[in-house]
Design an enzyme around this catalytic site. Sequence first.
Site, short mmCIF file in Angstrom:
data_model
loop_
_atom_site.label_atom_id
_atom_site.label_comp_id
_atom_site.label_asym_id
_atom_site.label_seq_id
_atom_site.Cartn_x
_atom_site.Cartn_y
_atom_site.Cartn_z
CG ASP A 478 -1.18 7.44 18.87
OD1 ASP A 478 -1.10 8.65 19.04
OD2 ASP A 478 -1.94 6.90 18.03
CG ASP A 675 -5.36 6.37 16.00
OD1 ASP A 675 -5.97 7.44 16.19
OD2 ASP A 675 -4.30 6.07 16.58
#
Length: 855
Positions: A478, A675
């Site tokens: 992440d 992201d």
Amino acid sequence: MADQKMKERRRVSLMIMVLIFQVLSASLHGCLAAIGQPPRKPTSIHPRAGVRSSVFLPVSGNVYPLGYYSVTIGIGNPPKPFQLDIDTGSDLTWVQCDAPCTGCTLPRDQLYNPSKNNFVDCKDPICLAVNSPNPPQCKNPNEKCCFQVQYADHGSVLGFIVLDTFPLRLVNGTLSKPHLAFGCGHRLQNRGLHPPTPTAGVLGLGKSKASISSQLSSMGVTKNVFGHCLGDNRGFLFFGADFVPKSGMTWTRMLQSSSDKHYSSGPAELLFGGKPTGIKGVNVIFDTGSTYTYLNLKVYETVLNLIRKDLSGKQLHDVKDKALPICWKGTKPFKSMRDARNYFSTFALSFTGSSNVQLQLPPENYLIVTEQGNVCLGILNGTEAGLGTTNVIGDISLQGKLVIYDNENQMIGWANADWCFSAASQQPNNKKSTHLKPHNGFHSSFLFPVTGNVYPLGYYSISLSIGNPPKVFEFDIDTGSDLTWVQCDAPCTGCTKPIDHLYKPQKHILVSCEHPSCGVVHFPESPHCEQPDDQCDFEIDYVDHGSVLGVVVADVFSLRFMNGSLIHLPLTFGCAYDLKNPGPYDPPAAGVLGLSNGKASILSQLRSFDLTRNVLGHCLSGKGGGFLFLGDDLVPSGMSWMPVSANSKHYLSSPAEVFFDGKPTGIKDLKVVFDSGSSYTYFGFQVYEGVLTLVRKGLTKKPLDTVQDKALPICWKGTKPFKSVHDVKNYFSTLTLKFKDTQNIQLELQPEAYLIVTEDGNACFGILNGTEAGLGDLNVIGDISLIGKMVVYDNEKQRIGWISADCNRLPNSLDSNYKEDIQQPYAANFGILEENHPKTQGSSESNVRVRNREL
């Protein structure tokens, strides 16, 4: 001290120092600088119950050309940093001191400035320890406790003993502030031919009660155990027993005698090339205060003759070099020990009475390569240096090893350790070489195979080993989160993994609320601490109203560099013991690997150790899998680079204009966050509606009809079920983001970068309404739009880049054997904890993963 022996401390400067210091009586003239100032009350050095934790200190320095290793320690209140030469051959710690000072080598503002109440009197127990075994000769009880250190080159340091605060961050996060005794050196004489080292003084780590390790133990701060790992320009030192490996160490007993306060062991037999040399009964002292290794005349001459005989017929010739007395040159200058080591054989000390206990000294542990490209012998004639029959194992023979001095059990132990970060200590690999040159002193990069896909899993993950012994956990990668966290048995409420798959924390790894790392986790707010020693809690809220609650901990991660070296490194992360997930799907991985540009991310922590550059990249395959790397060794040429915002913790782009099928859409000044923690791409309501309208318009008169599919909100079906995006992509056009303030930098999102084909054979739109998902006007480029590209996040230069790539295989720089290696759990047997662990806020996922972030 009685029975003082002298040693030569050879650096580039050829400075000569004593093996141990000598303490003189309080009548010494040099102590008069402190006259009129009252001494402190007597100081207890008796043990207190309840040893608390351990202390970790980064080390800098090298054998050549610096010739010393040092740590930086704060002294006083407020603390002032001092660089101290670490010395296991000396008991007393001393610093250059403004009392005032004569002959000090540092500017006055860098000297230690004693206060009125710092002085130790002649009857204080610590003064007795400094003078042991002979009591100090005190004319009256209020005399100052003085010391003198004499050097083999006839230089000296004169001063008095003082007490002051040494703020030390324990590995459990607690800040300890012990008052420790040390020397305030205010009269220095340097009569040698060369200047002293640029350090402020010496950190004495000997066996007596006056050493720092003994004092910390007597106060109940740590156990009387310490260890060091000396590498090339870096390494570490720790006090305490928390990180002594449970296995893999070679141990030998310390020699005991009333006159020997050094870390001595023996007797040992000397071997060369695995064969006996005839030299037996050798006792040695382990001494980080000596740059090189010193052997008495008989042993030294034997060693030198064996080496010269071994070199017969080899293309090496004697040469003079200012660095050391015995040197050789090759047919061309050597660049490193890797070039020269194959000409030489390994020495070993085989300790008598111990089963298979050997100290191996391969060529890199007794040779250096000089700036002239010659190879020189780092074993010197100790008798000539004034050491008599004493044999000293110095820094050159200790580098690349974890060495532990266990004063509790009177044992010395060692183990080979690539994680001392010494390029010189790395052994050649019998497989195809995978070594990549370090960049500007950084060790190498890390490479991890990635598993997962956009659909149906909805995430990409890697496996990491944590703890000692190690346990493997799967982490969702992440780039939109800082804090790495894992489901944790503390015990756990709402965890989605079986109890035997959870992380099990230990008390000593908890990070305290007072620790600076806790402040990073809660930034920009401050943690609410009822007591400084309270644990550091964290909470993450999700867009779907789920949450994760936990405590911040620090534990060992086992990581393998791309050059094959294995390290076991302490990193800070979240232990999540209360999970609430009201969404329709359970989180699939054991936790989240935080990779944003905040100080708490795993990458930032690795950078703080100077292990690798603050650069990461990933290559996510549309077929599933891919790879992730940390460091810049795999960054390709030909990348499209774009600056990212310096004021955001996320990878936020420059403003962009949106094009569809090569034509302007009227959508401008669009900023996006890159992201990998989001499965799909999200646009704010207005942008989303504009793009969806263009896509639908482009489908006019094409054989596609809208259909409901549980996978995503907007889907189409064809005349027959689609098998892959390849079957449907020709019906759709390319979406392009052209970024302002860059030279024609654009991110092309071809149909496969915003479409999926579901298990029902429908094509679904992988760009979602971010406003409806709770992201407001935030725009997120998620996994679906990153597949088939190598994406690099360069935090060193505050930029992000991408290039089309084959993500279905690992990079060409790695062979298949190495690929098999890096997929295995790594055997961890050691850990260290840094003083300042970076950490942060984090976030997690719902099934269609969106993090609740604050830009």
